[in-house]
Motif scaffolding. Structure first.
Motif, short mmCIF file in Angstrom:
data_model
loop_
_atom_site.label_atom_id
_atom_site.label_comp_id
_atom_site.label_asym_id
_atom_site.label_seq_id
_atom_site.Cartn_x
_atom_site.Cartn_y
_atom_site.Cartn_z
N MET A 358 0.84 -1.20 0.00
CA MET A 358 0.00 0.00 0.00
C MET A 358 0.88 1.25 0.00
O MET A 358 0.59 2.23 -0.70
CB MET A 358 -0.92 0.01 1.22
N GLN A 359 1.96 1.23 0.77
CA GLN A 359 2.89 2.36 0.77
C GLN A 359 3.47 2.58 -0.63
O GLN A 359 3.58 3.72 -1.10
CB GLN A 359 4.03 2.10 1.77
N THR A 360 3.86 1.47 -1.27
CA THR A 360 4.43 1.57 -2.61
C THR A 360 3.42 2.12 -3.61
O THR A 360 3.76 2.94 -4.48
CB THR A 360 4.93 0.19 -3.08
N LEU A 361 2.17 1.69 -3.50
CA LEU A 361 1.13 2.17 -4.40
C LEU A 361 0.89 3.66 -4.24
O LEU A 361 0.58 4.36 -5.21
CB LEU A 361 -0.16 1.39 -4.18
N SER A 372 -7.50 6.56 0.99
CA SER A 372 -7.17 5.42 1.84
C SER A 372 -6.96 5.88 3.27
O SER A 372 -6.62 7.04 3.52
CB SER A 372 -5.90 4.72 1.32
N ALA A 373 -7.16 4.97 4.19
CA ALA A 373 -6.94 5.25 5.61
C ALA A 373 -6.33 4.02 6.26
O ALA A 373 -6.73 2.88 5.96
CB ALA A 373 -8.25 5.62 6.30
N MET A 374 -5.33 4.23 7.10
CA MET A 374 -4.65 3.14 7.80
C MET A 374 -4.71 3.44 9.31
O MET A 374 -4.40 4.55 9.74
CB MET A 374 -3.18 3.05 7.38
N TYR A 375 -5.10 2.44 10.07
CA TYR A 375 -5.20 2.60 11.52
C TYR A 375 -4.42 1.51 12.23
O TYR A 375 -4.44 0.34 11.81
CB TYR A 375 -6.66 2.55 11.97
N PHE A 376 -3.75 1.91 13.30
CA PHE A 376 -3.07 0.94 14.17
C PHE A 376 -3.86 0.87 15.46
O PHE A 376 -4.10 1.89 16.13
CB PHE A 376 -1.63 1.36 14.45
N VAL A 377 -4.27 -0.35 15.83
CA VAL A 377 -5.13 -0.57 16.99
C VAL A 377 -4.37 -1.39 18.02
O VAL A 377 -3.69 -2.37 17.69
CB VAL A 377 -6.43 -1.31 16.59
N GLU A 378 -4.47 -1.01 19.28
CA GLU A 378 -3.87 -1.77 20.37
C GLU A 378 -4.76 -1.67 21.59
O GLU A 378 -5.67 -0.83 21.65
CB GLU A 378 -2.46 -1.25 20.68
N CYS A 379 -4.52 -2.55 22.55
CA CYS A 379 -5.35 -2.58 23.76
C CYS A 379 -4.44 -2.52 24.99
O CYS A 379 -3.53 -3.33 25.13
CB CYS A 379 -6.20 -3.85 23.79
N LYS A 380 -4.67 -1.54 25.83
CA LYS A 380 -3.92 -1.38 27.07
C LYS A 380 -4.90 -1.19 28.23
O LYS A 380 -5.85 -0.42 28.12
CB LYS A 380 -2.99 -0.17 26.98
N ASP A 381 -4.65 -1.93 29.31
CA ASP A 381 -5.51 -1.85 30.49
C ASP A 381 -6.97 -2.10 30.14
O ASP A 381 -7.88 -1.38 30.58
CB ASP A 381 -5.37 -0.48 31.18
N LYS A 382 -7.20 -3.10 29.29
CA LYS A 382 -8.53 -3.54 28.88
C LYS A 382 -9.30 -2.49 28.06
O LYS A 382 -10.51 -2.60 27.89
CB LYS A 382 -9.37 -3.94 30.10
N GLU A 390 -0.33 8.51 9.64
CA GLU A 390 -0.20 9.65 8.74
C GLU A 390 0.82 9.32 7.66
O GLU A 390 2.01 9.23 7.93
CB GLU A 390 0.23 10.89 9.52
N LEU A 391 0.32 9.14 6.45
CA LEU A 391 1.19 8.80 5.31
C LEU A 391 1.26 9.98 4.37
O LEU A 391 0.25 10.61 4.07
CB LEU A 391 0.67 7.57 4.57
N ASP A 392 2.48 10.27 3.91
CA ASP A 392 2.61 11.35 2.94
C ASP A 392 2.40 10.80 1.53
O ASP A 392 2.07 9.62 1.34
CB ASP A 392 3.96 12.05 3.09
N GLU A 393 2.59 11.64 0.53
CA GLU A 393 2.32 11.24 -0.86
C GLU A 393 3.28 10.17 -1.36
O GLU A 393 3.05 9.56 -2.41
CB GLU A 393 2.39 12.47 -1.77
N PHE A 394 4.37 9.94 -0.62
CA PHE A 394 5.32 8.88 -1.00
C PHE A 394 5.12 7.62 -0.16
O PHE A 394 5.94 6.70 -0.22
CB PHE A 394 6.75 9.39 -0.85
N GLY A 395 4.04 7.58 0.63
CA GLY A 395 3.74 6.40 1.42
C GLY A 395 4.54 6.28 2.69
O GLY A 395 4.48 5.24 3.37
N ARG A 396 5.27 7.32 3.06
CA ARG A 396 6.07 7.26 4.28
C ARG A 396 5.20 7.57 5.50
O ARG A 396 4.40 8.50 5.48
CB ARG A 396 7.23 8.25 4.20
N VAL A 397 5.37 6.77 6.56
CA VAL A 397 4.59 6.96 7.78
C VAL A 397 5.26 7.99 8.67
O VAL A 397 6.44 7.87 9.01
CB VAL A 397 4.44 5.62 8.54
#
Length: 428
Positions: A358-361, A372-382, A390-397
């Motif tokens: 996806m970054q390459t595309l 497009s939208a990319m989300y990172f999900v994690e769980c802390k303390d329940k 946040e990706l720029d036009e070159f796919g860099r996070v």
């Protein structure tokens, strides 16, 4: 297409905030973090609007034949520790290109319990850019309904209870006069948007050696993909203008993934039974006899071509049992078909290869961050939490999470250290 989703006190989520949804949306992150819950929340509303019981407020499931999920009871959905009030809510925004009078709008529902322990709507809001309809639960199950910014309700009573989370009763709509017609149009658009969700779960059924074709054209493949081959049979055998469209599309992507040269349907003698044959390197084999990866990705590819234009396709772990290159090509599938077929993909995945492609595309300008939208999900303390990458036009996070896909640099550093240590030991 769904533009926004928000959950409060729903399972592990205290408050997701407004989750922006795009034509291609990817949910990444740790196990049991709450990624699947985001998908399941919309499926909960889908099975509610499809319930045969008009009076139901929220269908938590239990019918193995017709329901997508069994959510248990109210306490299984309510986030642990929630009190004062013991309520959870779902809301979303949508934009439709269908031939409907209302093209966009919002839904908000807050749910609590009645004295019998059943799930009931506490606060209900449907709105467009110019209209707003609200129903609020009062004492003894009565509801008051207001329109726009009116200070006084149009009516009060138990007969005003919302139906299937998306509409009011015919009696309530009649009391709204001309505004009732607008509400009906808005409710219909919301219902259609939810009905146009198609879902494929992470556990897919293994293929059979052969199949009977009953000359029917399946409307879906099932949440475990068990009817995917029926769709392929219909595509190959039914005489119509788009004959072979789906089977040719599936074959094209199997080739791009380098896991097959061709997919073919073959009749067994003169019987009504057929087999699915995979061609590769001048060898043909029954689908049952090839690697499990092909049979597991087949429903993904089939659904991508079967879903009608305007659909939202929800996928959990589409990459299972695929080698890294094939996982990467899935990103190309989502991007290209979202544009060609006007379908939305919401994908829950653990695949680094899919994400990297996806970054390459993006770098190749095949897709932009606005699509497009990319989300990172994690769980802390329940409690589940997420960040939008946040990706720029070159796919860099720009805001890379710690330990997102492990510590690649750390692994390289450790390998170099061990190599140097062993070389020194060898010299001694």
């Amino acid at each position: 297409m769904f533009n926004r989703l928000r959950l409060t006190n729903f399972k592990a989520w205290q408050d997701t905030g407004d989750v922006v949804l795009k034509p291609v949306t990817m949910l990444l992150g740790t196990n049991s973090s709450g990624k699947s819950t985001l998908i399941q929340s919309l499926l909960l509303l889908k099975q509610t609007v499809q319930s045969p019981d008009r009076s139901i407020h929220l269908n938590l499931g239990g019918d193995e034949t017709n329901d997508i999920f069994n959510f248990g009871d109210f306490d299984n959905v309510l986030r642990q520790g929630t009190s004062n009030p013991r309520q959870f809510s779902l809301s979303f925004s949508f934009q439709s290109h269908a031939d409907l009078r209302v093209k966009e709008g919002d839904l908000f529902c807050s749910y609590g319990q009645n004295s019998a322990g059943g799930v009931v709507i506490q606060d209900w809001l449907l709105k467009t850019n110019v209209h707003q309809f609200r129903a609020v639960r009062r004492e003894k199950g009565a509801y008051s309904v207001t329109v726009n910014d009116e200070s006084q309700p149009r009516d009060k009573g138990r007969h005003l209870a919302p139906e299937r989370s998306v509409s009011l009763s015919a009696e309530a709509i009649a009391k709204l006069g001309q505004d009732g017609t607008t509400l009906e149009d808005l409710s219909l658009s919301i219902r259609r948007e939810l009905e146009n969700i198609v879902y494929l779960g992470p556990l897919r059924r293994k293929p059979e050696r052969d199949y009977v074709w009953n000359k029917a054209n399946p409307g879906g493949i099932g949440s475990d993909g068990h009817r995917a081959v029926d769709v392929l049979l219909a595509s190959a055998l039914m005489k119509r203008e788009d004959q072979n469209r789906i089977i040719e599309g599936v074959s094209k992507w199997l080739v791009r993934m380098k896991i097959a040269d061709k997919l073919e349907v073959k009749q067994l003698g003169r019987s009504t039974r057929y087999e699915v044959v995979i061609h590769r390197a001048e060898v043909e084999a029954n689908l049952r006899d090839v690697g499990i990866g092909i049979s597991q990705v087949l429903p993904v590819l089939t659904l991508a071509y079967l879903a009608p234009s305007g659909s939202t396709i929800m996928l959990e772990e589409p990459e299972i049992h695929l080698h890294p290159l094939a996982q990467s090509v899935l990103a190309e599938l989502f991007v290209e078909l979202s544009q060609e077929r006007n379908v939305q993909f919401i994908v829950e995945t653990h695949s680094e290869h899919l994400f990297r492609r996806m970054q390459t595309l993006m770098a190749k300008q095949k897709i932009t961050p606005s699509d497009s939208a990319m989300y990172f999900v994690e769980c802390k303390d329940k409690t589940a939490s997420m960040r939008q990458l946040e990706l720029d036009e070159f796919g860099r996070v720009k805001n890379w999470p710690e330990g997102f896909f492990g510590d690649a640099l750390g692994e390289t550093r450790e390998q170099a250290r061990l190599m140097f240590t062993r070389q020194q030991e060898a010299k001694v």
